[in-house]
Scaffold this motif. Structure first.
Motif, PDB file in Angstrom:
ATOM      1  N   VAL A   1       0.902  -0.812  -0.013  1.00 62.04           N
ATOM      2  CA  VAL A   1       0.516   0.216   0.570  1.00 62.04           C
ATOM      3  C   VAL A   1       1.132   1.360  -0.154  1.00 62.04           C
ATOM      4  O   VAL A   1       2.312   1.361   0.180  1.00 62.04           O
ATOM      5  N   ALA A   2       0.478   2.454  -0.254  1.00 66.20           N
ATOM      6  CA  ALA A   2       1.368   3.982  -0.063  1.00 66.20           C
ATOM      7  C   ALA A   2       0.977   4.313   1.303  1.00 66.20           C
ATOM      8  O   ALA A   2       0.053   3.315   1.966  1.00 66.20           O
ATOM      9  N   ALA A   3       2.566   4.301   2.145  1.00 62.87           N
ATOM     10  CA  ALA A   3       3.428   4.522   2.971  1.00 62.87           C
ATOM     11  C   ALA A   3       4.080   5.739   2.438  1.00 62.87           C
ATOM     12  O   ALA A   3       5.052   5.917   1.687  1.00 62.87           O
ATOM     13  N   ASP A   4       4.560   6.448   3.568  1.00 61.57           N
ATOM     14  CA  ASP A   4       5.364   7.357   3.491  1.00 61.57           C
ATOM     15  C   ASP A   4       6.858   6.907   4.165  1.00 61.57           C
ATOM     16  O   ASP A   4       6.950   6.561   5.114  1.00 61.57           O
ATOM     17  N   LEU A   5       7.894   7.206   3.532  1.00 60.96           N
ATOM     18  CA  LEU A   5       9.134   6.997   4.069  1.00 60.96           C
ATOM     19  C   LEU A   5       9.557   7.971   4.584  1.00 60.96           C
ATOM     20  O   LEU A   5      10.605   8.614   4.369  1.00 60.96           O
ATOM     21  N   PRO A   6      10.264   8.761   5.571  1.00 64.62           N
ATOM     22  CA  PRO A   6      10.999   9.618   6.384  1.00 64.62           C
ATOM     23  C   PRO A   6      12.339   9.677   6.043  1.00 64.62           C
ATOM     24  O   PRO A   6      13.161   9.259   7.428  1.00 64.62           O
ATOM     25  N   LEU A   7      13.323  10.925   5.999  1.00 60.94           N
ATOM     26  CA  LEU A   7      14.207  10.693   6.248  1.00 60.94           C
ATOM     27  C   LEU A   7      15.032  12.233   6.727  1.00 60.94           C
ATOM     28  O   LEU A   7      14.304  13.145   5.817  1.00 60.94           O
ATOM     29  N   PRO A   8      15.331  12.324   7.334  1.00 62.99           N
ATOM     30  CA  PRO A   8      16.154  13.305   8.274  1.00 62.99           C
ATOM     31  C   PRO A   8      17.371  14.113   6.437  1.00 62.99           C
ATOM     32  O   PRO A   8      17.851  13.033   6.756  1.00 62.99           O
ATOM     33  N   VAL A   9      16.876  15.843   6.340  1.00 62.69           N
ATOM     34  CA  VAL A   9      17.920  16.446   6.195  1.00 62.69           C
ATOM     35  C   VAL A   9      19.505  15.630   6.619  1.00 62.69           C
ATOM     36  O   VAL A   9      19.809  16.199   7.566  1.00 62.69           O
ATOM     37  N   ASP A  10      20.329  15.322   5.792  1.00 63.27           N
ATOM     38  CA  ASP A  10      21.764  14.674   6.392  1.00 63.27           C
ATOM     39  C   ASP A  10      22.596  15.360   5.649  1.00 63.27           C
ATOM     40  O   ASP A  10      22.229  13.970   4.639  1.00 63.27           O
ATOM     41  N   PRO A  11      22.864  15.951   5.347  1.00 63.84           N
ATOM     42  CA  PRO A  11      24.762  15.827   3.728  1.00 63.84           C
ATOM     43  C   PRO A  11      25.530  15.040   4.558  1.00 63.84           C
ATOM     44  O   PRO A  11      26.562  15.828   3.235  1.00 63.84           O
ATOM     45  N   THR A  12      25.950  14.927   5.314  1.00 62.68           N
ATOM     46  CA  THR A  12      26.927  14.035   5.265  1.00 62.68           C
ATOM     47  C   THR A  12      27.347  12.390   4.571  1.00 62.68           C
ATOM     48  O   THR A  12      26.293  11.675   4.154  1.00 62.68           O
ATOM     49  N   GLU A  13      27.867  11.740   4.591  1.00 63.64           N
ATOM     50  CA  GLU A  13      28.354  11.153   3.554  1.00 63.64           C
ATOM     51  C   GLU A  13      27.439   9.811   4.102  1.00 63.64           C
ATOM     52  O   GLU A  13      26.515   9.541   3.095  1.00 63.64           O
ATOM     53  N   PHE A  14      27.117  10.061   5.243  1.00 67.92           N
ATOM     54  CA  PHE A  14      26.543   8.352   5.618  1.00 67.92           C
ATOM     55  C   PHE A  14      24.654   9.012   5.009  1.00 67.92           C
ATOM     56  O   PHE A  14      24.250   8.025   4.795  1.00 67.92           O
ATOM     57  N   GLY A  15      24.753   9.927   5.368  1.00 66.02           N
ATOM     58  CA  GLY A  15      22.996  10.715   4.977  1.00 66.02           C
ATOM     59  C   GLY A  15      22.777  10.355   3.574  1.00 66.02           C
ATOM     60  O   GLY A  15      21.651  10.323   3.223  1.00 66.02           O
ATOM     61  N   LEU A  16      23.885  10.161   2.557  1.00 66.82           N
ATOM     62  CA  LEU A  16      23.646  10.520   1.461  1.00 66.82           C
ATOM     63  C   LEU A  16      23.535   9.368   0.994  1.00 66.82           C
ATOM     64  O   LEU A  16      23.377   8.811  -0.287  1.00 66.82           O
ATOM     65  N   LEU A  17      24.430   8.049   1.430  1.00 67.32           N
ATOM     66  CA  LEU A  17      24.472   6.988   1.056  1.00 67.32           C
ATOM     67  C   LEU A  17      22.918   6.643   1.935  1.00 67.32           C
ATOM     68  O   LEU A  17      22.266   5.240   0.885  1.00 67.32           O
ATOM     69  N   VAL A  18      22.282   6.096   2.372  1.00 70.20           N
ATOM     70  CA  VAL A  18      21.106   6.349   3.305  1.00 70.20           C
ATOM     71  C   VAL A  18      19.594   6.638   2.825  1.00 70.20           C
ATOM     72  O   VAL A  18      18.725   6.532   1.870  1.00 70.20           O
ATOM     73  N   ALA A  19      19.942   8.366   1.786  1.00 75.44           N
ATOM     74  CA  ALA A  19      19.251   8.943   0.965  1.00 75.44           C
ATOM     75  C   ALA A  19      19.548   7.996  -0.365  1.00 75.44           C
ATOM     76  O   ALA A  19      18.026   7.773  -1.251  1.00 75.44           O
ATOM     77  N   ASP A  20      20.683   7.465  -0.840  1.00 75.77           N
ATOM     78  CA  ASP A  20      20.307   6.267  -2.601  1.00 75.77           C
ATOM     79  C   ASP A  20      19.496   4.877  -1.968  1.00 75.77           C
ATOM     80  O   ASP A  20      19.027   4.877  -2.284  1.00 75.77           O
ATOM     81  N   GLN A  21      19.442   4.885  -0.547  1.00 76.84           N
ATOM     82  CA  GLN A  21      19.393   3.308  -0.195  1.00 76.84           C
ATOM     83  C   GLN A  21      17.855   3.624  -0.051  1.00 76.84           C
ATOM     84  O   GLN A  21      17.336   2.837  -0.985  1.00 76.84           O
ATOM     85  N   ALA A  22      17.565   4.878   0.019  1.00 77.44           N
ATOM     86  CA  ALA A  22      15.797   4.149   0.179  1.00 77.44           C
ATOM     87  C   ALA A  22      15.296   5.282  -0.688  1.00 77.44           C
ATOM     88  O   ALA A  22      14.553   4.691  -1.814  1.00 77.44           O
ATOM     89  N   HIS A  23      15.993   5.700  -2.067  1.00 80.58           N
ATOM     90  CA  HIS A  23      15.422   6.437  -2.591  1.00 80.58           C
ATOM     91  C   HIS A  23      15.456   4.609  -4.054  1.00 80.58           C
ATOM     92  O   HIS A  23      14.059   4.484  -5.024  1.00 80.58           O
ATOM     93  N   ARG A  24      16.595   4.036  -3.733  1.00 80.34           N
ATOM     94  CA  ARG A  24      16.138   2.723  -4.355  1.00 80.34           C
ATOM     95  C   ARG A  24      15.160   1.450  -4.044  1.00 80.34           C
ATOM     96  O   ARG A  24      14.525   1.676  -4.822  1.00 80.34           O
ATOM     97  N   LEU A  25      14.816   1.975  -3.001  1.00 79.54           N
ATOM     98  CA  LEU A  25      13.963   1.624  -2.423  1.00 79.54           C
ATOM     99  C   LEU A  25      13.082   1.669  -2.657  1.00 79.54           C
ATOM    100  O   LEU A  25      11.863   0.984  -2.941  1.00 79.54           O
ATOM    101  N   VAL A  26      12.522   2.820  -2.205  1.00 79.98           N
ATOM    102  CA  VAL A  26      11.145   3.039  -3.216  1.00 79.98           C
ATOM    103  C   VAL A  26      11.114   2.799  -4.843  1.00 79.98           C
ATOM    104  O   VAL A  26       9.885   2.361  -5.413  1.00 79.98           O
ATOM    105  N   ARG A  27      11.913   2.951  -5.723  1.00 79.34           N
ATOM    106  CA  ARG A  27      11.992   2.603  -6.952  1.00 79.34           C
ATOM    107  C   ARG A  27      11.382   1.095  -7.324  1.00 79.34           C
ATOM    108  O   ARG A  27      10.772   0.861  -8.379  1.00 79.34           O
ATOM    109  N   GLU A  28      12.490   0.302  -6.200  1.00 75.24           N
ATOM    110  CA  GLU A  28      11.982  -0.987  -6.658  1.00 75.24           C
ATOM    111  C   GLU A  28      10.670  -2.009  -6.097  1.00 75.24           C
ATOM    112  O   GLU A  28      10.441  -2.877  -5.711  1.00 75.24           O
TER     113      GLU A  28
END
Length: 377
Positions: free
Chosen positions: A294-321
Protein backbone atom coordinates in the motif's frame (compact mmCIF):
# COMPACT_ATOMS: atom_id res chain seq x y z
CA UNK A 1 3.12 -39.84 16.17
CA UNK A 2 5.57 -36.98 16.72
CA UNK A 3 6.48 -36.20 20.33
CA UNK A 4 7.01 -32.75 21.81
CA UNK A 5 10.70 -31.90 21.93
CA UNK A 6 11.63 -30.60 25.38
CA UNK A 7 13.47 -27.28 25.08
CA UNK A 8 12.78 -25.73 28.49
CA UNK A 9 15.45 -25.93 31.18
CA UNK A 10 14.04 -25.90 34.72
CA UNK A 11 15.84 -24.69 37.80
CA UNK A 12 14.84 -24.27 41.44
CA UNK A 13 16.12 -21.50 43.65
CA UNK A 14 15.55 -19.18 46.59
CA UNK A 15 14.85 -15.46 46.37
CA UNK A 16 17.69 -13.51 47.98
CA UNK A 17 17.04 -9.93 46.94
CA UNK A 18 14.62 -7.64 45.12
CA UNK A 19 16.65 -5.79 42.51
CA UNK A 20 14.02 -3.69 40.80
CA UNK A 21 10.36 -3.31 40.04
CA UNK A 22 8.10 -1.56 37.58
CA UNK A 23 4.39 -1.96 36.82
CA UNK A 24 3.62 -5.64 36.31
CA UNK A 25 7.09 -7.03 36.97
CA UNK A 26 9.68 -7.55 39.72
CA UNK A 27 13.32 -8.49 39.17
CA UNK A 28 15.02 -10.69 41.76
CA UNK A 29 18.40 -12.13 42.59
CA UNK A 30 17.79 -15.86 43.00
CA UNK A 31 20.28 -18.38 44.36
CA UNK A 32 20.06 -21.66 42.52
CA UNK A 33 19.43 -24.82 44.52
CA UNK A 34 22.51 -26.91 45.25
CA UNK A 35 24.86 -23.95 45.01
CA UNK A 36 27.91 -23.54 47.21
CA UNK A 37 27.18 -19.90 48.04
CA UNK A 38 29.31 -18.38 45.29
CA UNK A 39 28.14 -15.20 43.57
CA UNK A 40 28.11 -17.09 40.28
CA UNK A 41 25.14 -19.06 41.59
CA UNK A 42 23.04 -15.89 41.82
CA UNK A 43 20.91 -15.31 38.74
CA UNK A 44 18.61 -12.54 37.54
CA UNK A 45 15.00 -13.70 37.53
CA UNK A 46 11.90 -11.84 36.45
CA UNK A 47 8.42 -12.41 37.86
CA UNK A 48 5.27 -11.15 36.17
CA UNK A 49 3.10 -10.32 39.13
CA UNK A 50 -0.18 -10.87 37.28
CA UNK A 51 0.89 -14.45 36.60
CA UNK A 52 2.78 -15.62 39.67
CA UNK A 53 2.12 -13.02 42.34
CA UNK A 54 5.03 -11.37 44.14
CA UNK A 55 7.54 -13.76 45.72
CA UNK A 56 9.28 -12.57 48.89
CA UNK A 57 12.88 -12.89 50.03
CA UNK A 58 13.37 -16.46 51.24
CA UNK A 59 10.66 -17.94 49.00
CA UNK A 60 11.33 -21.03 46.92
CA UNK A 61 10.77 -20.39 43.22
CA UNK A 62 10.69 -22.52 40.09
CA UNK A 63 12.46 -20.97 37.12
CA UNK A 64 12.51 -21.29 33.37
CA UNK A 65 16.25 -20.77 32.87
CA UNK A 66 16.54 -21.67 29.19
CA UNK A 67 17.33 -18.21 27.80
CA UNK A 68 19.69 -17.43 30.66
CA UNK A 69 21.66 -20.63 30.21
CA UNK A 70 21.94 -20.04 26.47
CA UNK A 71 23.21 -16.49 26.97
CA UNK A 72 20.54 -14.76 24.91
CA UNK A 73 20.41 -10.97 24.72
CA UNK A 74 17.13 -9.21 25.51
CA UNK A 75 15.54 -12.30 27.04
CA UNK A 76 18.71 -13.60 28.67
CA UNK A 77 17.44 -13.97 32.20
CA UNK A 78 15.44 -16.53 34.13
CA UNK A 79 11.66 -16.28 34.50
CA UNK A 80 9.74 -17.23 37.60
CA UNK A 81 7.23 -19.92 36.65
CA UNK A 82 5.79 -20.30 40.14
CA UNK A 83 6.41 -19.66 43.81
CA UNK A 84 4.84 -22.96 44.92
CA UNK A 85 4.70 -22.04 48.62
CA UNK A 86 3.11 -18.63 47.96
CA UNK A 87 0.52 -19.04 45.21
CA UNK A 88 -1.36 -15.85 44.30
CA UNK A 89 -5.04 -15.52 45.09
CA UNK A 90 -7.54 -16.08 42.30
CA UNK A 91 -8.22 -12.90 40.35
CA UNK A 92 -11.61 -11.25 40.44
CA UNK A 93 -14.16 -12.83 38.14
CA UNK A 94 -14.29 -11.30 34.67
CA UNK A 95 -16.62 -11.62 31.73
CA UNK A 96 -13.68 -11.63 29.36
CA UNK A 97 -13.14 -14.85 27.44
CA UNK A 98 -10.35 -14.09 24.96
CA UNK A 99 -7.44 -16.42 25.70
CA UNK A 100 -3.87 -15.31 25.01
CA UNK A 101 -0.68 -17.38 25.16
CA UNK A 102 -3.19 -19.97 24.05
CA UNK A 103 -2.74 -23.63 24.94
CA UNK A 104 0.40 -23.00 26.95
CA UNK A 105 0.57 -23.71 30.70
CA UNK A 106 0.38 -19.96 31.36
CA UNK A 107 -2.52 -19.11 29.09
CA UNK A 108 -4.70 -16.32 30.42
CA UNK A 109 -8.18 -14.99 29.81
CA UNK A 110 -8.78 -11.32 29.10
CA UNK A 111 -11.55 -8.91 28.29
CA UNK A 112 -10.69 -7.83 24.75
CA UNK A 113 -11.81 -4.43 23.56
CA UNK A 114 -13.49 -6.03 20.54
CA UNK A 115 -15.40 -8.89 22.18
CA UNK A 116 -19.14 -8.97 22.78
CA UNK A 117 -19.06 -8.32 26.53
CA UNK A 118 -16.63 -5.41 26.28
CA UNK A 119 -17.93 -2.06 27.54
CA UNK A 120 -16.53 -0.67 24.28
CA UNK A 121 -18.36 -3.11 22.03
CA UNK A 122 -20.85 -0.44 20.92
CA UNK A 123 -17.98 1.77 19.77
CA UNK A 124 -16.25 -1.13 18.02
CA UNK A 125 -19.47 -2.01 16.19
CA UNK A 126 -20.35 1.62 15.50
CA UNK A 127 -20.22 3.10 12.00
CA UNK A 128 -16.61 4.30 12.04
CA UNK A 129 -14.92 1.31 13.67
CA UNK A 130 -17.12 -1.31 12.02
CA UNK A 131 -16.46 0.14 8.57
CA UNK A 132 -12.72 0.16 9.33
CA UNK A 133 -12.10 3.91 9.22
CA UNK A 134 -9.03 5.36 10.95
CA UNK A 135 -9.96 8.78 9.55
CA UNK A 136 -6.50 9.34 8.13
CA UNK A 137 -4.77 8.89 11.49
CA UNK A 138 -0.97 8.82 11.15
CA UNK A 139 0.46 5.46 12.19
CA UNK A 140 4.21 5.04 12.64
CA UNK A 141 5.45 1.49 12.12
CA UNK A 142 8.91 0.34 13.19
CA UNK A 143 10.82 -2.92 13.43
CA UNK A 144 12.68 -2.79 16.76
CA UNK A 145 11.11 -1.98 20.13
CA UNK A 146 14.04 0.32 20.85
CA UNK A 147 12.65 2.74 18.25
CA UNK A 148 9.63 3.59 20.42
CA UNK A 149 11.13 6.32 22.65
CA UNK A 150 12.85 7.90 19.65
CA UNK A 151 9.60 8.00 17.65
CA UNK A 152 7.87 9.63 20.63
CA UNK A 153 10.67 12.18 20.98
CA UNK A 154 10.14 13.24 17.38
CA UNK A 155 6.38 13.53 17.84
CA UNK A 156 6.65 15.56 21.04
CA UNK A 157 9.17 17.98 19.57
CA UNK A 158 6.43 19.57 17.47
CA UNK A 159 3.22 18.26 19.08
CA UNK A 160 3.91 17.74 22.80
CA UNK A 161 0.22 17.35 23.62
CA UNK A 162 -0.67 14.85 20.88
CA UNK A 163 -2.43 11.72 22.16
CA UNK A 164 -0.17 8.83 21.16
CA UNK A 165 -1.18 5.20 21.62
CA UNK A 166 1.32 2.35 21.41
CA UNK A 167 0.24 -0.97 19.91
CA UNK A 168 2.51 -3.88 20.82
CA UNK A 169 2.43 -6.78 18.38
CA UNK A 170 3.48 -10.30 19.27
CA UNK A 171 6.74 -10.77 17.35
CA UNK A 172 8.90 -10.26 20.46
CA UNK A 173 7.99 -10.33 24.14
CA UNK A 174 4.36 -11.24 24.75
CA UNK A 175 3.86 -9.51 28.15
CA UNK A 176 3.85 -5.73 27.91
CA UNK A 177 5.24 -5.72 31.46
CA UNK A 178 8.61 -6.87 30.07
CA UNK A 179 9.16 -3.38 28.65
CA UNK A 180 10.54 -0.97 31.23
CA UNK A 181 10.53 1.68 28.52
CA UNK A 182 6.75 1.49 28.14
CA UNK A 183 6.31 1.66 31.91
CA UNK A 184 8.51 4.76 32.20
CA UNK A 185 7.13 6.49 29.11
CA UNK A 186 3.59 5.94 30.37
CA UNK A 187 4.54 7.24 33.81
CA UNK A 188 5.89 10.44 32.24
CA UNK A 189 2.72 10.94 30.19
CA UNK A 190 4.38 10.27 26.84
CA UNK A 191 1.77 7.62 26.01
CA UNK A 192 -1.98 8.15 26.20
CA UNK A 193 -2.60 4.40 26.22
CA UNK A 194 -1.43 0.97 25.14
CA UNK A 195 -3.06 -1.86 23.21
CA UNK A 196 -1.63 -5.38 23.06
CA UNK A 197 -2.66 -7.34 19.97
CA UNK A 198 -2.54 -10.95 18.84
CA UNK A 199 -0.87 -13.12 21.48
CA UNK A 200 0.71 -10.12 23.23
CA UNK A 201 -1.02 -9.13 26.47
CA UNK A 202 -1.00 -6.71 29.37
CA UNK A 203 -1.91 -3.44 27.66
CA UNK A 204 -4.54 -0.99 28.78
CA UNK A 205 -6.70 -2.74 26.21
CA UNK A 206 -6.42 -6.17 24.61
CA UNK A 207 -7.30 -6.70 20.95
CA UNK A 208 -7.65 -9.88 18.95
CA UNK A 209 -6.03 -8.43 15.81
CA UNK A 210 -3.91 -5.46 14.83
CA UNK A 211 -6.83 -4.17 12.77
CA UNK A 212 -9.19 -4.02 15.73
CA UNK A 213 -6.38 -2.71 17.92
CA UNK A 214 -5.79 0.21 15.56
CA UNK A 215 -9.50 0.99 15.49
CA UNK A 216 -9.62 0.86 19.30
CA UNK A 217 -6.64 3.21 19.49
CA UNK A 218 -8.49 5.73 17.36
CA UNK A 219 -12.10 5.38 18.48
CA UNK A 220 -11.82 4.12 22.08
CA UNK A 221 -8.63 5.84 23.25
CA UNK A 222 -8.95 8.89 21.01
CA UNK A 223 -5.46 8.65 19.55
CA UNK A 224 -4.11 11.39 17.32
CA UNK A 225 -1.18 9.16 16.35
CA UNK A 226 -0.56 5.44 16.80
CA UNK A 227 2.79 3.66 16.94
CA UNK A 228 3.00 -0.04 16.02
CA UNK A 229 6.11 -1.99 17.07
CA UNK A 230 6.72 -5.50 18.32
CA UNK A 231 7.71 -6.03 21.94
CA UNK A 232 11.35 -6.28 23.08
CA UNK A 233 13.31 -9.23 21.75
CA UNK A 234 13.37 -9.12 17.96
CA UNK A 235 13.98 -12.58 16.49
CA UNK A 236 16.28 -12.90 13.47
CA UNK A 237 18.01 -15.74 11.68
CA UNK A 238 20.26 -13.96 9.19
CA UNK A 239 18.02 -15.17 6.35
CA UNK A 240 16.08 -12.79 4.10
CA UNK A 241 12.65 -13.76 5.45
CA UNK A 242 13.29 -15.34 8.85
CA UNK A 243 12.87 -12.41 11.23
CA UNK A 244 9.90 -11.12 13.16
CA UNK A 245 10.25 -7.63 11.74
CA UNK A 246 8.53 -8.77 8.53
CA UNK A 247 5.35 -7.90 10.46
CA UNK A 248 6.19 -4.20 9.97
CA UNK A 249 5.21 -4.54 6.31
CA UNK A 250 2.02 -6.36 7.26
CA UNK A 251 1.22 -3.59 9.76
CA UNK A 252 1.44 -0.97 7.01
CA UNK A 253 -0.96 -3.06 4.93
CA UNK A 254 -3.40 -3.01 7.85
CA UNK A 255 -3.05 0.76 8.19
CA UNK A 256 -3.70 1.25 4.49
CA UNK A 257 -6.69 -1.08 4.53
CA UNK A 258 -8.23 0.93 7.36
CA UNK A 259 -7.71 4.34 5.82
CA UNK A 260 -4.82 5.44 8.01
CA UNK A 261 -1.65 7.24 6.94
CA UNK A 262 1.20 4.72 7.14
CA UNK A 263 4.67 5.95 8.10
CA UNK A 264 7.57 3.51 7.75
CA UNK A 265 10.31 4.21 10.27
CA UNK A 266 13.54 2.99 8.74
CA UNK A 267 15.88 0.71 10.63
CA UNK A 268 19.20 2.41 10.00
CA UNK A 269 22.66 2.03 11.50
CA UNK A 270 26.03 3.68 11.06
CA UNK A 271 27.61 1.37 13.65
CA UNK A 272 26.41 -2.17 12.93
CA UNK A 273 29.33 -4.19 11.56
CA UNK A 274 27.06 -6.50 9.59
CA UNK A 275 26.76 -5.54 5.92
CA UNK A 276 23.07 -6.46 5.81
CA UNK A 277 22.33 -3.80 8.43
CA UNK A 278 24.67 -1.08 7.17
CA UNK A 279 22.74 2.05 6.25
CA UNK A 280 19.17 0.84 5.71
CA UNK A 281 18.82 -2.64 7.17
CA UNK A 282 17.64 -5.48 4.96
CA UNK A 283 14.85 -5.82 7.53
CA UNK A 284 13.41 -2.51 6.30
CA UNK A 285 14.02 -3.16 2.61
CA UNK A 286 12.20 -6.49 2.81
CA UNK A 287 9.33 -5.42 5.05
CA UNK A 288 8.67 -2.10 3.33
CA UNK A 289 9.80 -2.97 -0.17
CA UNK A 290 8.45 -6.51 -0.60
CA UNK A 291 5.68 -7.01 1.97
CA UNK A 292 4.05 -3.58 2.13
CA UNK A 293 1.61 -3.36 -0.80
CA UNK A 294 0.00 0.00 0.00
CA UNK A 295 0.97 3.65 0.01
CA UNK A 296 3.26 4.68 2.89
CA UNK A 297 5.60 7.56 3.73
CA UNK A 298 9.33 6.96 4.19
CA UNK A 299 10.72 9.84 6.29
CA UNK A 300 14.38 10.83 5.91
CA UNK A 301 16.02 13.46 8.11
CA UNK A 302 17.91 16.02 6.05
CA UNK A 303 21.51 14.84 6.45
CA UNK A 304 24.19 16.11 4.04
CA UNK A 305 26.91 13.86 5.51
CA UNK A 306 28.41 10.98 3.55
CA UNK A 307 26.34 8.53 5.59
CA UNK A 308 23.18 10.56 5.08
CA UNK A 309 23.71 10.57 1.33
CA UNK A 310 24.26 6.80 1.41
CA UNK A 311 20.96 6.25 3.21
CA UNK A 312 19.14 8.65 0.88
CA UNK A 313 20.43 6.74 -2.14
CA UNK A 314 19.34 3.44 -0.56
CA UNK A 315 15.92 4.91 0.25
CA UNK A 316 15.28 6.14 -3.28
CA UNK A 317 16.30 2.75 -4.65
CA UNK A 318 13.92 1.12 -2.18
CA UNK A 319 11.09 3.36 -3.41
CA UNK A 320 11.80 2.52 -7.06
CA UNK A 321 11.77 -1.22 -6.40
CA UNK A 322 8.95 -1.37 -3.83
CA UNK A 323 5.79 -3.37 -4.41
CA UNK A 324 3.70 -0.63 -2.77
CA UNK A 325 3.66 3.13 -3.28
CA UNK A 326 6.42 4.31 -0.93
CA UNK A 327 7.11 8.04 -0.90
CA UNK A 328 10.29 9.62 0.47
CA UNK A 329 9.51 12.52 2.79
CA UNK A 330 12.34 14.82 3.83
CA UNK A 331 12.20 15.87 7.48
CA UNK A 332 13.98 18.81 9.08
CA UNK A 333 16.51 17.34 11.51
CA UNK A 334 16.93 20.52 13.57
CA UNK A 335 16.15 19.86 17.22
CA UNK A 336 15.93 16.09 16.90
CA UNK A 337 19.22 15.41 18.67
CA UNK A 338 18.23 17.58 21.63
CA UNK A 339 14.83 15.86 21.74
CA UNK A 340 16.50 12.46 21.84
CA UNK A 341 18.75 13.53 24.70
CA UNK A 342 15.69 14.59 26.69
CA UNK A 343 13.99 11.19 26.52
CA UNK A 344 13.20 9.90 30.05
CA UNK A 345 14.58 6.41 29.31
CA UNK A 346 17.99 5.16 28.31
CA UNK A 347 18.18 4.85 24.53
CA UNK A 348 19.69 1.53 23.50
CA UNK A 349 19.48 -0.60 20.39
CA UNK A 350 21.31 -3.89 19.93
CA UNK A 351 23.40 -2.89 22.97
CA UNK A 352 24.41 0.49 21.51
CA UNK A 353 23.46 3.85 22.99
CA UNK A 354 22.62 7.16 21.33
CA UNK A 355 26.19 8.29 20.74
CA UNK A 356 27.29 4.83 19.62
CA UNK A 357 24.61 4.49 16.92
CA UNK A 358 23.11 7.95 16.54
CA UNK A 359 21.50 7.27 13.16
CA UNK A 360 19.40 4.42 14.53
CA UNK A 361 17.54 6.85 16.77
CA UNK A 362 17.66 9.89 14.49
CA UNK A 363 15.72 8.19 11.69
CA UNK A 364 13.09 6.90 14.11
CA UNK A 365 12.71 10.38 15.57
CA UNK A 366 12.32 11.76 12.05
CA UNK A 367 9.42 9.36 11.48
CA UNK A 368 7.79 10.66 14.66
CA UNK A 369 8.27 14.28 13.63
CA UNK A 370 6.74 13.54 10.21
CA UNK A 371 3.69 12.00 11.91
CA UNK A 372 3.30 15.08 14.10
CA UNK A 373 3.42 17.39 11.12
CA UNK A 374 0.75 15.39 9.32
CA UNK A 375 -1.62 16.48 12.10
CA UNK A 376 -1.21 20.05 10.84
CA UNK A 377 -2.14 19.23 7.25
Amino acid sequence: MASLRVVMQWREGTVEEVRGRWPGAVEYAVRLAGSNGADDDLVRALAYTALVGEPQVGDRVLLNASALLRGLGTGGLAFVVAAPDRLPADPEASDGHIVKARYTPQQQMFMAVDEQDSPHHDVMTGPLAASGDLQGMPVVVADLHSALPAVLAGIRLDRPHARVVYLMTDGGALPLAFSRNVATLSEHGWLAGTVTVGQAYGGQHEAVTLHSGLLAARHVLGADIAVVIQGPGNVGTGTPWGYTGVAAGEALNAVGTLGGRGIAALRVSDADARDRHRGISHHSTTAYGRICLVAADLPLPVDPTEFGLLVADQAHRLVREAQGALRVREVDAEGLDAALRAVPVRLSTMGRGLDEDHAAFLYSAAAGRHAARLLES
